[in-house]
Each structure stands twice: as structure tokens, then as C-alpha cells.
Motif scaffolding. Structure first.
Motif, PDB file in Angstrom:
ATOM      1  N   UNK A 375     -66.896  53.308 -30.735  1.00  0.00           N
ATOM      2  CA  UNK A 375     -65.534  53.584 -31.179  1.00  0.00           C
ATOM      3  C   UNK A 375     -65.503  53.887 -32.660  1.00  0.00           C
ATOM      4  N   UNK A 376     -64.540  54.701 -33.061  1.00  0.00           N
ATOM      5  CA  UNK A 376     -64.350  55.033 -34.463  1.00  0.00           C
ATOM      6  C   UNK A 376     -62.865  54.934 -34.810  1.00  0.00           C
ATOM      7  N   UNK A 377     -62.577  54.594 -36.037  1.00  0.00           N
ATOM      8  CA  UNK A 377     -61.216  54.674 -36.542  1.00  0.00           C
ATOM      9  C   UNK A 377     -61.273  54.782 -38.055  1.00  0.00           C
ATOM     10  N   UNK A 378     -60.267  55.407 -38.649  1.00  0.00           N
ATOM     11  CA  UNK A 378     -60.273  55.661 -40.091  1.00  0.00           C
ATOM     12  C   UNK A 378     -59.263  54.746 -40.786  1.00  0.00           C
ATOM     13  N   UNK A 379     -59.740  54.055 -41.819  1.00  0.00           N
ATOM     14  CA  UNK A 379     -58.888  53.092 -42.501  1.00  0.00           C
ATOM     15  C   UNK A 379     -59.417  52.813 -43.899  1.00  0.00           C
ATOM     16  N   UNK A 380     -58.566  52.270 -44.740  1.00  0.00           N
ATOM     17  CA  UNK A 380     -58.958  51.876 -46.092  1.00  0.00           C
ATOM     18  C   UNK A 380     -57.986  50.834 -46.611  1.00  0.00           C
ATOM     19  N   UNK A 381     -58.229  50.322 -47.811  1.00  0.00           N
ATOM     20  CA  UNK A 381     -57.340  49.317 -48.367  1.00  0.00           C
ATOM     21  C   UNK A 381     -57.574  49.105 -49.841  1.00  0.00           C
ATOM     22  N   UNK A 382     -56.563  48.559 -50.521  1.00  0.00           N
ATOM     23  CA  UNK A 382     -56.682  48.250 -51.945  1.00  0.00           C
ATOM     24  C   UNK A 382     -55.542  47.316 -52.343  1.00  0.00           C
ATOM     25  N   UNK A 383     -55.774  46.504 -53.372  1.00  0.00           N
ATOM     26  CA  UNK A 383     -54.738  45.645 -53.934  1.00  0.00           C
ATOM     27  C   UNK A 383     -53.959  46.478 -54.944  1.00  0.00           C
TER      28      UNK A 383
END
Length: 397
Positions: A375-383
């Protein structure tokens, strides 16, 4: 064998007794007997929680063993191909289907790269993945999740106005100017993979289990684990910037506290965060750290840890909810072991319709009588607002 429900009822009963003891003692200084009684409650609560974790791990192992016991094939031929049926057909059979079934699957599931046989999963399955991601780790419980249509580069504007104030202006006097300082924070996304899972081909085809739920859960848990780690301690190089990486240090423990934290440290950490971010603020720590922190007392000997009575409610520490995140480091020399603040300022960016599943039938799997799934999914994050969260750092020695 004790059930999870029985363990949860035991925790609720112990928490009720602990809270009753707190209320009964009020402002009185605690005796050694009172302290021992309260510590006994918290120790049993922590032990019961660990037992729930152990039971859940055994369930995963049992699910693996399920594949060793062939069952009857589900009668999928002739069934109307809904989104979930299409996904099940694809996972069970790959593209070894009738022309009519293959056409219906293509109508329901969007093809990504046709030569690779991948499909963007239907909304129902994507929702299952998102729910599994939410249930694991801790960061998605408290962060702000922002879906975006594309994964194009995004810079988010930031501005810390906690130090700004107005003025009194005399009659006919000109007001002063106080410019607002703006900055930008990057919010890139990354393509997360579950790595391939190999499962026996014949058993997938013959099993009566819910193949969609089993495969989706297994793939999603893998992605959830690495995402939560990156959202917590990610370096920002080829991965998201983690919350602990960006947040400033609010309290450094004095020498001799490389493995401990005190009541005064927790108070100092709380007040290192500006009041503007303390409304609704939480503590975050590893479950191992919880075991020690839950025994800390205030200056008159009262426990500062209040265990939750109802299921789903958070434990309270020093008047604030506690989020357990096992990717927060355990206490060690120089470890950033406890965080406090408004964790909703950490933003997780998910790209819509980016969840893809693929079945592999090439020789690497076929020669072993297996099928591979990934499985693949695209995501990211930051404060987005670093001032909103501060961390406690253990001493070096």
C-alpha cells in the motif's frame, strides 16, 4: 482467559477508587499508608493497560495463523461488484478474472499505473485506512489533519503575535506603527509505503475471512507506525519534520536527572509555554514514562496524576490531559522525553485520493505459491507554530 472488556472494567474500577481517595483526602497531607494505597491503584492500572496491549498483540498473531487454515471460498461469482466487492475480488484474484469482472473492477477502482496493476482504492477502503492511521501512535489524535487535492509544494504562513500589544492614543495624536512579522513553514508530502506483505496464494483465494479488512489493516498499521515516528521525531531530511524536532526546550533537568522528572520540572515545563497556547494544552510522553510520572506528588504529597474513570477519556496530569505516544523517547541522558503544549499546531497534510493498493503476482512471489500486497499513501507534517509546544529534556548526566 481474561477479556479486554474485563480489563477495561477493572481499570475503571481502580480509577474510581483512586479518584475517591483523592477527593477524600482533599488538602490533607498524605500519610505513607495513603501513598502506598494510591500507588497500588496506579500500578494495577498500568499493569492492566499493558495486559490489554499484550492481548491485542496476540490477536494479530492469531490473525496470521488464520491463513494456515484453509476455509471455503466465498461465492463471489455473480455478485454485484460494489466498491468493496471489487476490492475483495482484486485482492483475492489479482486480474485473473472474467472479462466482465475485470471491466467492473476498473469502473469502480481508478487505475494508477496500468502496467503495474495498481489501483487507487475506493472511498470506503480509503476511509478504513484513515481510521486505522488515527487509531495508532498518538500524533493523529491531537494534530490538525488537512487534506489537500494535490501534493504540490506548500509554504504555510506563520506569525507569532504573543508579544504584541496595543497602546493608548491621546486626542488628536498619531498612533504608532507595529508591523507584524510573518514567516513561512514548508509542508511537503512524502510517498509512504507499507512494504510488501507476502501471503499464501491458495489460502487467499479459498479463505472465508474478510480479505479486505485483513490486508488493509496490516498495510495501514505499517504506514501508521512510520508516519507517527516521523511526525514525532522526523529529521526533515527526506521525511517530515517531527514535533519534538521543531519544538523548543522549555526545561532542562538539573544534573542527576538523566532518568527522572520532578513535580517542579513539570510545572516549569507548563509555564514555559505562553498562556495563549495553554488553553486545551496537553502533555505527551511514552507509556514507559507514564509509569514513573503517575507516581509524582505535589509539594504537600498529593498525587498530580488523576487516572481516567470512563473509557476513552484521558488521564490528567497537573490539570491537563495526557496523550501517550510511544515514539516520544523514554527518559535517558539528553532525551526529550516529555512535551507540553497545543499539539493542534502540528499539521498533518494528507493528499486526497492518494491511497493505492497493488497485488503482486510476479515470480518472486509466484514461485513460492504466494501473492504480494503493498500500500502507498502520500502525507507530510510540520509544527506550524513552534512556540506552541515545549519539551522537557533530561540532564546529560
Amino acid at each position: 482467559m481474561v477479556t479486554i472488556q474485563q480489563l477495561r472494567e477493572k481499570i475503571a474500577n481502580l480509577a474510581t477508587q483512586a479518584n475517591h481517595l483523592l477527593a477524600e483526602k482533599g488538602d490533607q497531607i498524605w500519610s505513607p499508608e495513603d501513598q502506598a494505597k494510591f500507588d497500588g491503584f496506579t500500578n494495577e492500572i498500568n499493569a492492566a493497560r499493558q495486559q490489554i496491549t499484550n492481548v491485542e498483540k496476540m490477536r494479530e498473531l492469531e490473525a496470521d495463523k488464520f491463513f494456515q487454515n484453509p476455509a471455503q471460498k466465498k461465492p463471489e461469482d455473480g455478485v454485484e461488484v460494489t466498491a468493496l466487492v471489487a476490492c475483495a475480488l482484486y485482492l483475492r484474484n489479482g486480474m485473473n478474472l472474467s472479462a466482465d469482472q475485470a471491466a467492473q473492477i476498473r469502473n469502480v477502482m481508478s487505475t494508477t499505473t496500468g502496467s503495474e496493476g495498481g489501483f487507487t482504492v475506493p472511498t470506503e477502503v480509503a476511509s478504513m485506512v484513515i481510521e486505522r492511521l488515527k487509531a495508532y501512535g498518538g500524533m493523529r489524535e491531537v494534530a490538525t489533519v488537512m487534506p489537500t487535492v494535490t501534493g504540490d509544494p506548500m509554504n504555510w504562513p506563520t506569525s507569532d503575535g504573543t508579544g504584541e500589544e496595543g497602546e493608548i492614543v491621546s486626542e488628536n495624536a498619531q498612533t504608532n506603527v507595529l508591523d507584524v512579522s510573518f514567516g513561512t513553514v514548508g509542508l511537503p508530502v512524502f510517498n509512504y509505503s507499507s512494504k510488501a506483505v507476502a501471503l499464501p496464494l491458495q489460502l487467499i483465494q479459498d479463505s472465508a475471512i474478510d480479505v479486505v479488512t485483513f490486508v488493509v489493516n496490516r498495510l495501514a498499521v505499517r504506514i501508521a507506525r512510520i508516519q507517527n515516528r516521523h511526525y514525532t521525531v522526523g529529521t526533515g531530511t527526506g521525511q517530515p519534520l517531527g514535533m519534538l524536532t521543531v519544538a523548543g526546550v522549555g526545561k532542562v533537568a538539573p544534573t542527576g536527572q538523566s532518568l527522572t522528572v520532578t513535580y517542579d520540572d513539570l510545572v516549569d515545563l507548563k509555564h514555559a509555554v505562553n498562556r495563549a497556547y495553554r488553553k486545551g494544552a496537553k502533555y505527551m510522553m511514552n507509556d514507559t514514562t507514564v509509569q514513573g510520572v503517575s507516581k509524582i506528588k505535589d509539594t504537600v504529597g498529593r498525587p498530580i496524576w488523576i487516572p481516567a474513570i470512563t473509557e476513552g477519556a484521558p488521564d490528567m496530569l497537573n490539570g491537563h490531559a495526557v496523550t501517550i505516544n510511544d515514539d516520544v523517547p523514554v527518559m535517558a541522558a539528553n532525551a526529550k522525553s516529555i512535551a507540553f503544549g497545543d499539539f493542534s499546531q502540528y499539521t498533518i497534510r494528507d493528499v486526497k485520493n492518494s491511497t493505492i493498493m497493488r497485488r503482486f503476482d510476479d515470480s518472486a512471489f509466484g514461485l513460492k505459491g504466494q501473492a504480494g500486497f503493498c500500500g502507498w499513501t502520500r502525507s507530510g507534517g510540520n509544527l506550524l507554530e513552534p512556540a506552541a509546544v515545549k519539551v522537557f529534556q533530561n540532564s546529560a548526566t
